[in-house]
Design an enzyme around this catalytic site. Structure first.
Site, PDB file in Angstrom:
ATOM      1  N   LEU A  85       3.344   4.184   1.155  1.00 56.38           N
ATOM      2  CA  LEU A  85       3.632   4.777   2.705  1.00 56.38           C
ATOM      3  C   LEU A  85       2.309   5.418   3.184  1.00 56.38           C
ATOM      4  O   LEU A  85       2.151   6.525   3.449  1.00 56.38           O
ATOM      5  CB  LEU A  85       4.842   5.637   2.699  1.00 56.38           C
ATOM      6  CG  LEU A  85       5.885   5.059   2.731  1.00 56.38           C
ATOM      7  CD1 LEU A  85       7.024   6.381   2.667  1.00 56.38           C
ATOM      8  CD2 LEU A  85       6.286   3.950   3.889  1.00 56.38           C
ATOM      9  N   HIS A  86       1.133   4.504   3.563  1.00 59.47           N
ATOM     10  CA  HIS A  86       0.045   4.696   4.019  1.00 59.47           C
ATOM     11  C   HIS A  86      -0.236   4.174   5.225  1.00 59.47           C
ATOM     12  O   HIS A  86       0.136   3.085   5.278  1.00 59.47           O
ATOM     13  CB  HIS A  86      -1.247   4.577   2.847  1.00 59.47           C
ATOM     14  CG  HIS A  86      -0.791   5.175   1.446  1.00 59.47           C
ATOM     15  ND1 HIS A  86      -1.279   6.600   1.386  1.00 59.47           N
ATOM     16  CD2 HIS A  86      -0.324   4.830   0.377  1.00 59.47           C
ATOM     17  CE1 HIS A  86      -0.599   7.009   0.197  1.00 59.47           C
ATOM     18  NE2 HIS A  86      -0.271   5.736  -0.395  1.00 59.47           N
ATOM     19  N   ALA A  87      -1.041   4.845   6.108  1.00 68.33           N
ATOM     20  CA  ALA A  87      -1.721   4.273   7.535  1.00 68.33           C
ATOM     21  C   ALA A  87      -0.302   3.351   8.081  1.00 68.33           C
ATOM     22  O   ALA A  87       0.623   3.934   8.646  1.00 68.33           O
ATOM     23  CB  ALA A  87      -2.922   3.517   7.097  1.00 68.33           C
ATOM     24  N   SER A  91       0.780  -1.191  -0.115  1.00 70.57           N
ATOM     25  CA  SER A  91      -0.021  -0.091   0.073  1.00 70.57           C
ATOM     26  C   SER A  91       0.817   1.189   0.039  1.00 70.57           C
ATOM     27  O   SER A  91       0.330   2.176   0.143  1.00 70.57           O
ATOM     28  CB  SER A  91      -1.000  -0.018   1.233  1.00 70.57           C
ATOM     29  OG  SER A  91      -0.209  -0.001   2.456  1.00 70.57           O
ATOM     30  N   PRO A 117       1.948   1.266   7.153  1.00 72.76           N
ATOM     31  CA  PRO A 117       3.394   1.010   7.145  1.00 72.76           C
ATOM     32  C   PRO A 117       4.145   2.500   7.284  1.00 72.76           C
ATOM     33  O   PRO A 117       5.269   2.655   7.735  1.00 72.76           O
ATOM     34  CB  PRO A 117       3.474   0.904   5.248  1.00 72.76           C
ATOM     35  CG  PRO A 117       2.189   0.166   5.320  1.00 72.76           C
ATOM     36  CD  PRO A 117       1.206   0.753   6.149  1.00 72.76           C
TER      37      PRO A 117
END
Length: 86
Positions: free
Chosen positions: A14-16, A12, A18
């Site tokens: 660098l979202h939420a 995904s 990670p």
């Protein structure tokens, strides 16, 4: 200034989750992160990291003033792993 270029492996980007894992690991360092040559942001700020909009397979640049290559290497290795799968 020391730099490292890294391809983000997380599915995904660098979202939420990670971004949280990465920013937590960057806490206490002077490391900054940038995408596409833009102005680097504080790597320990989850909101700033997420604001870069980094997707899976995109390259980012990590940089630090001085000689803290240990932090650069550690964070580069982290981004090179799929943090979604861990």
């Amino acid at each position: 200034m020391r730099t490292r270029n890294v391809i983000v492996a997380s599915a995904s980007g660098l979202h939420a989750r990670p971004a949280r894992v990465f920013a937590s690991a960057a806490a206490g360092t002077n490391v900054r992160i940038a995408k596409n040559g833009a102005e680097p942001v504080d790597a320990s700020s989850i909101l700033r990291v997420m604001s870069l909009g980094v997707a899976h397979g995109e390259e980012v640049t990590l940089c630090v003033e001085g000689d803290d290559t240990t932090a650069l290497d550690r964070l580069a290795e982290l981004l090179a792993r799929d943090l979604d799968a861990e």
